[in-house]
Write an enzyme that holds these catalytic residues in place. Structure first.
Site, PDB file in Angstrom:
ATOM      1  N   GLY A 189      16.453  34.649  68.263  1.00  0.00           N
ATOM      2  CA  GLY A 189      17.418  35.755  68.221  1.00  0.00           C
ATOM      3  C   GLY A 189      18.445  35.678  69.326  1.00  0.00           C
ATOM      4  O   GLY A 189      19.076  36.683  69.669  1.00  0.00           O
ATOM      5  N   GLU A 191      21.271  34.593  69.245  1.00  0.00           N
ATOM      6  CA  GLU A 191      22.620  34.900  68.755  1.00  0.00           C
ATOM      7  C   GLU A 191      22.757  36.388  68.422  1.00  0.00           C
ATOM      8  O   GLU A 191      23.776  36.814  67.885  1.00  0.00           O
ATOM      9  CB  GLU A 191      22.946  34.037  67.529  1.00  0.00           C
ATOM     10  CG  GLU A 191      23.430  32.643  67.878  1.00  0.00           C
ATOM     11  CD  GLU A 191      22.397  31.806  68.622  1.00  0.00           C
ATOM     12  OE1 GLU A 191      21.265  31.680  68.121  1.00  0.00           O
ATOM     13  OE2 GLU A 191      22.693  31.294  69.713  1.00  0.00           O
ATOM     14  N   TRP A 239      12.177  29.168  69.912  1.00  0.00           N
ATOM     15  CA  TRP A 239      12.199  28.733  68.495  1.00  0.00           C
ATOM     16  C   TRP A 239      11.756  27.296  68.273  1.00  0.00           C
ATOM     17  O   TRP A 239      11.869  26.774  67.171  1.00  0.00           O
ATOM     18  CB  TRP A 239      13.530  29.041  67.832  1.00  0.00           C
ATOM     19  CG  TRP A 239      14.785  28.601  68.501  1.00  0.00           C
ATOM     20  CD1 TRP A 239      15.422  29.210  69.529  1.00  0.00           C
ATOM     21  CD2 TRP A 239      15.585  27.458  68.161  1.00  0.00           C
ATOM     22  NE1 TRP A 239      16.556  28.526  69.857  1.00  0.00           N
ATOM     23  CE2 TRP A 239      16.686  27.446  69.030  1.00  0.00           C
ATOM     24  CE3 TRP A 239      15.470  26.444  67.205  1.00  0.00           C
ATOM     25  CZ2 TRP A 239      17.679  26.461  68.985  1.00  0.00           C
ATOM     26  CZ3 TRP A 239      16.459  25.473  67.155  1.00  0.00           C
ATOM     27  CH2 TRP A 239      17.543  25.491  68.032  1.00  0.00           C
ATOM     28  N   ASN A 257      19.143  29.629  74.691  1.00  0.00           N
ATOM     29  CA  ASN A 257      20.399  29.871  75.397  1.00  0.00           C
ATOM     30  C   ASN A 257      20.504  31.299  75.924  1.00  0.00           C
ATOM     31  O   ASN A 257      19.782  32.206  75.500  1.00  0.00           O
ATOM     32  CB  ASN A 257      21.576  29.593  74.465  1.00  0.00           C
ATOM     33  CG  ASN A 257      21.574  30.520  73.264  1.00  0.00           C
ATOM     34  OD1 ASN A 257      20.855  30.270  72.307  1.00  0.00           O
ATOM     35  ND2 ASN A 257      22.348  31.581  73.298  1.00  0.00           N
ATOM     36  N   ASP A 300      25.864  27.160  74.340  1.00  0.00           N
ATOM     37  CA  ASP A 300      24.732  27.307  73.413  1.00  0.00           C
ATOM     38  C   ASP A 300      23.772  26.123  73.543  1.00  0.00           C
ATOM     39  O   ASP A 300      23.200  25.676  72.555  1.00  0.00           O
ATOM     40  CB  ASP A 300      25.247  27.447  71.971  1.00  0.00           C
ATOM     41  CG  ASP A 300      24.169  27.872  70.990  1.00  0.00           C
ATOM     42  OD1 ASP A 300      23.116  28.365  71.439  1.00  0.00           O
ATOM     43  OD2 ASP A 300      24.380  27.690  69.775  1.00  0.00           O
ATOM     44  N   ASP A 302      20.648  25.449  74.152  1.00  0.00           N
ATOM     45  CA  ASP A 302      19.226  25.816  74.245  1.00  0.00           C
ATOM     46  C   ASP A 302      18.430  24.648  74.813  1.00  0.00           C
ATOM     47  O   ASP A 302      18.731  23.483  74.529  1.00  0.00           O
ATOM     48  CB  ASP A 302      18.639  26.070  72.857  1.00  0.00           C
ATOM     49  CG  ASP A 302      19.307  27.159  72.073  1.00  0.00           C
ATOM     50  OD1 ASP A 302      18.721  28.237  71.970  1.00  0.00           O
ATOM     51  OD2 ASP A 302      20.412  26.921  71.530  1.00  0.00           O
ATOM     52  N   ARG A 327      19.350  19.238  74.695  1.00  0.00           N
ATOM     53  CA  ARG A 327      20.536  19.481  73.855  1.00  0.00           C
ATOM     54  C   ARG A 327      21.830  19.256  74.651  1.00  0.00           C
ATOM     55  O   ARG A 327      22.852  18.880  74.083  1.00  0.00           O
ATOM     56  CB  ARG A 327      20.458  20.923  73.329  1.00  0.00           C
ATOM     57  CG  ARG A 327      21.559  21.310  72.368  1.00  0.00           C
ATOM     58  CD  ARG A 327      21.215  22.644  71.700  1.00  0.00           C
ATOM     59  NE  ARG A 327      22.343  23.173  70.940  1.00  0.00           N
ATOM     60  CZ  ARG A 327      22.286  24.249  70.158  1.00  0.00           C
ATOM     61  NH1 ARG A 327      21.142  24.912  70.045  1.00  0.00           N
ATOM     62  NH2 ARG A 327      23.336  24.666  69.492  1.00  0.00           N
ATOM     63  N   ASN A 384      18.566  18.148  69.477  1.00  0.00           N
ATOM     64  CA  ASN A 384      18.328  19.579  69.375  1.00  0.00           C
ATOM     65  C   ASN A 384      16.832  19.787  69.232  1.00  0.00           C
ATOM     66  O   ASN A 384      16.065  19.056  69.860  1.00  0.00           O
ATOM     67  CB  ASN A 384      19.151  20.156  68.211  1.00  0.00           C
ATOM     68  CG  ASN A 384      19.403  21.662  68.352  1.00  0.00           C
ATOM     69  OD1 ASN A 384      18.548  22.392  68.814  1.00  0.00           O
ATOM     70  ND2 ASN A 384      20.579  22.107  67.977  1.00  0.00           N
TER      71      ASN A 384
END
Lengths: 541, 258
Positions: A189, A191, A239, A257, A300, A302, A327, A384
């Site tokens: 979450g 974002e 995640w 992030n 972003d 992460d 990343r 990623n």
């Protein structure tokens, strides 16, 4: 008497348990099964099965396919790593349909079709990355923020616990990790401006046993890295699954992030523990150490990659290290006992930082700006969440990489509103962020994908297998020196783990966006991979 | 009995008209109704109850709906809710909503309770289930018991009273597809018993009596049979009328998750 009968019945259930925690700890000695997200708790995705070799990989053939029940929704992706226990394969079709099937012939034993509540928010696709198992119980996070325990024998729900409120953007897409008697998960979450945490739940009852706030609250260590009230919606999501070292009794987990993603001006400070890896005591949730890869992230980036634990020779001495391809485009080696930074080296083109200092902190040269700034690597990163692998035999670390990609990173003011996207900007790039288009007409120099083999001692790329399109595939390596991985183009490959030479490929007709699993039943080795809307399983002729 | 009931359901559906399936020429199968039941159980039962009568003025099992005539009307309500009421919109695909409608339609032709026993006491029923009834030798309730028989943890939330009564008094009257017992003999004479999970031309998938999921290859079997007789004993004579009421009241009270 009655109590005795009940005790005996409960005892019988315990004795019949197919996957006690000891079995997870010793999964490396039990390669016929794939019992955790990464195969073993160290996150290596290294299988000791050796039936498929560089010499005979050309003889792999399709054994069975399982289609999803219906065409995937446009924003669904099949990202789950399968588990295999004693000939039964467990998978999660997106978003939350659990299927138990015969690992030899693909026939379904049972399905559990969970329907997430309409309040569920998914920034980046209705996905689930897999299950955990302990005893006879499977554990699944749900898109609407729950953690569910299912009986592995018939798919019946044993308990259902809320991890986070879906209407505020909390969802659970990570495959849980079982450590002893606890199930570890946390919410995605980042974002939606969540305030993240990693939490442990009783495997037996679903009761929350501890919670570590990945965005420290007032009074908690690290809170001082938030210089205003932005911590309230600071992100720090979970995640991708962590790893565990039983000897050190340390749990490692990568953190997402900072929110809002692209507008760092509204959250001055380093913003711990975003874009960091944590080492926690799994019994208490207490922090032992942390390492922040991208302080004050604005792209972003992460740190939701699997921390891979390896015992290697470092400067002539045995050392317990963590391998972490981030990343942000850098490959890191950390001492996993202390968190000490040992090495950091870019594995793709990087322009947001001009190297790392002696402690591994990036020397920042790039920022998101209102007018937009061009940054390598692109928003999806040099790699990623796509699972890496490490082979103790070859000593190489294998990662799915996005080469030569960039984004225009634009920041903007954006108010927080519960349940609404809270990005503070955006990124534009050449490559579709989450899934391929129907065709690929890009110039090759604008992006390509690769499976790279890194030497952890130097960070040097020993070989790379390049693909025209990028890859969201996980990697698997075996003790017979075969690497398995795929890509967005719909090919699934066997590569030589020492040279990267392609040994075999199958066209599976859809993007590979999950990690391969290998297992054995009745002495025969299988390799299974979800792709597109189906799961494909191969074995030797 | 089972087939008769399903035939009635299907005829009832035919009489109501089936615009939802007409386009592709489908009918409604028992499996559709089962899948609809699963959706009903996970999404509707908390408000409407297993008999569909918990909300004042709404009796789903009556087969009559104040604001819906056709199945498509029902699908609209399921997907969009009823503004101004507590009925929320639901994120169901057309297929899922159609399955739910199939189940709702089937409720009107399901059995009604006919038993006239004394009032039951759930606490006494719980003790009977765990002792005299020996129910946990085959069934599971919460943490206790085994998985060779149907899970009873949520039985009061997913089965109607009449269905629970029938299961105790005449277990073979209605064997649901998910509880179908199977027996097989391997060519070497080994006997295998379990619950059928799946089958095809060449294989059977079962949960065997030891709680293990396994495939049986028909080519390796001497014979096999899908049983029409339930392995569950008939409790008609085992429990007194009072005990039967107690057990039923306990089972009806089992609404699921801890």
């Amino acid at each position: 008497m009655r109590r005795t009968i009940l005790s005996l019945l409960a005892l019988a259930a315990t004795l019949a348990a197919q996957t006690p925690f000891d079995r997870l700890v010793n999964a490396d000695k039990d390669p016929a099964n794939w019992l955790t997200y990464s195969g073993t708790l160290d996150g290596q995705r290294y299988s000791r099965l050796t039936q498929v070799t560089p010499a005979n990989a050309k003889d792999l053939e399709l054994k069975w396919v399982l289609q999803t029940r219906a065409p995937a929704e446009p924003n669904s992706k099949y990202e789950a790593t399968s588990l295999v226990s004693d000939g039964v394969l467990y998978t999660v079709q997106p978003p939350n349909v659990v299927v138990a099937l015969d690992a030899v012939n693909g026939k379904i034993f049972w399905t559990y079709p969970y329907n997430p509540a309409p309040q569920a928010r998914a920034c980046c696709g209705r996905v689930n990355r897999g299950l955990a198992i302990l005893g006879n119980t499977l554990f699944m996070g749900t898109l609407d923020g729950n953690l569910i325990a299912l009986d592995a024998r018939d798919g019946h729900v044993i308990w259902n616990t809320q991890v986070g409120r879906p209407e505020a953007g909390y969802s659970v897409t990570v495959a849980p990790l079982v450590v002893k008697d606890k199930v570890i998960v946390g919410p995605a979450g980042g974002e939606y401006g969540i305030s993240g945490y990693l939490a442990a739940y009783s495997a037996e009852t679903g009761k929350e046993l501890w919670r570590f706030n990945t965005i420290p609250k007032p009074g908690e260590p690290g809170h001082e890295t938030w210089e205003n009230d932005a911590w309230k919606h600071g992100g720090g999501s979970i995640w991708t699954t962590g790893s565990y070292d039983p000897a050190l009794n340390l749990l490692y987990w990568g953190i997402g992030n900072a929110s809002p993603d692209w507008n760092g001006d509204v959250r001055p400070g380093d913003n711990l523990y975003t874009s960091s890896v944590l080492a926690l005591d799994p019994d208490t949730g207490n922090l032992k150490w942390h390492f922040q890869f991208t302080p004050h992230d604005e792209f972003d980036f992460d740190a939701t990659q699997v921390p891979v634990l390896a015992d290697i020779t470092w400067a002539g001495k045995p050392r317990k290290v963590m391998l972490f391809a981030n990343r942000n485009g850098y490959f890191y080696v950390l001492d996993r006992q202390t968190g000490e930074f040992l090495l950091g080296k870019p594995f793709v083109k990087v322009t947001w930082a001009n190297g790392l200092d002696a402690k591994g902190r990036p020397i920042r040269v790039g920022h998101s700006t209102p007018e937009g700034s061009l940054i390598y690597p692109e928003n999806q990163g040099g790699t990623n969440w796509y699972n890496p692998a490490y082979s103790p035999r070859t000593g190489l670390f294998y990662i799915p990489s996005w080469l030569d990609t960039h984004s225009i990173n634009t920041s903007r003011a954006e108010p927080y509103r519960e349940g609404m996207p809270f990005n503070g900007g955006s990124a534009t790039h050449e490559v579709p962020a989450l899934r391929p288009g129907p065709t690929n007409k890009r110039l090759p120099e604008l992006a390509s994908g690769a499976i790279q083999a890194l030497d952890p001692k130097t960070g040097a790329v020993k070989w790379q297998f390049k693909m025209m399109d990028v890859t969201d595939s996980g990697v698997l390596v075996t003790a017979s020196d075969v690497v398995f991985a795929g890509g967005r183009e719909g090919y699934f490959y066997a590569l030589d783990a020492r040279t990267g030479a392609p040994l075999w490929k199958a066209m599976v007709g859809g993007a590979v966006s999950a990690g391969p699993t290998t297992y054995a039943v009745d002495g025969k080795q299988y390799i299974s991979i979800p792709a597109g809307n189906a799961i494909f399983t191969f074995g030797l002729r | 009995m089972v087939l008769k009931r399903l035939h009635v359901s299907i005829w009832a559906l035919a009489l109501f008209g089936l615009p939802l399936f007409a386009q592709e020429g489908h009918g409604v199968t028992p499996a559709d109704i089962q899948r609809g039941l699963l959706i009903y159980t996970s999404s509707c039962i908390n408000c409407h109850g297993p008999d569909g009568d918990l909300i004042s003025g709404v009796t789903l099992a009556s087969g009559r709906f104040r604001r819906a005539q056709s199945d498509n009307d029902l699908i609209q309500i399921i997907q969009k809710g009823l503004p101004g009421t507590a009925m929320p919109p639901g994120a169901y695909t057309d297929d899922q909503a159609s399955l739910l409608v199939a189940y709702l339609r089937s409720m009107s032709t399901s059995a009604k309770s006919t038993r006239n026993g004394p009032p039951g006491e759930p606490a006494r029923g719980k003790a009977l289930v765990e002792s005299k009834g020996q129910c946990l030798n085959c069934h599971r309730i919460g943490n206790l018991g085994t998985v060779t028989g149907p899970d009873l943890t949520s039985i009061g939330g997913i089965r109607r009273l009449a269905e629970i009564e029938t299961s105790l008094l005449d277990p073979s009257a209605e064997i649901r597809p998910e509880n179908r017992p199977v027996r097989a003999t391997v060519k070497d004479g080994t006997k295998i018993a379990g619950t059928l999970m799946n089958q095809d031309t060449y294989t059977l998938q079962i949960l065997d009596s030891k709680g293990k999921l396994r495939s049986l290859y028909k080519a390796n079997l001497r014979d096999y049979e899908l049983l029409k007789i339930s392995p569950m004993p008939n409790f008609k004579d085992k429990f007194t009328a009072q005990e039967m009421s107690d057990v039923i009241s306990y089972l009806v009270s089992l609404k699921g998750l801890r």
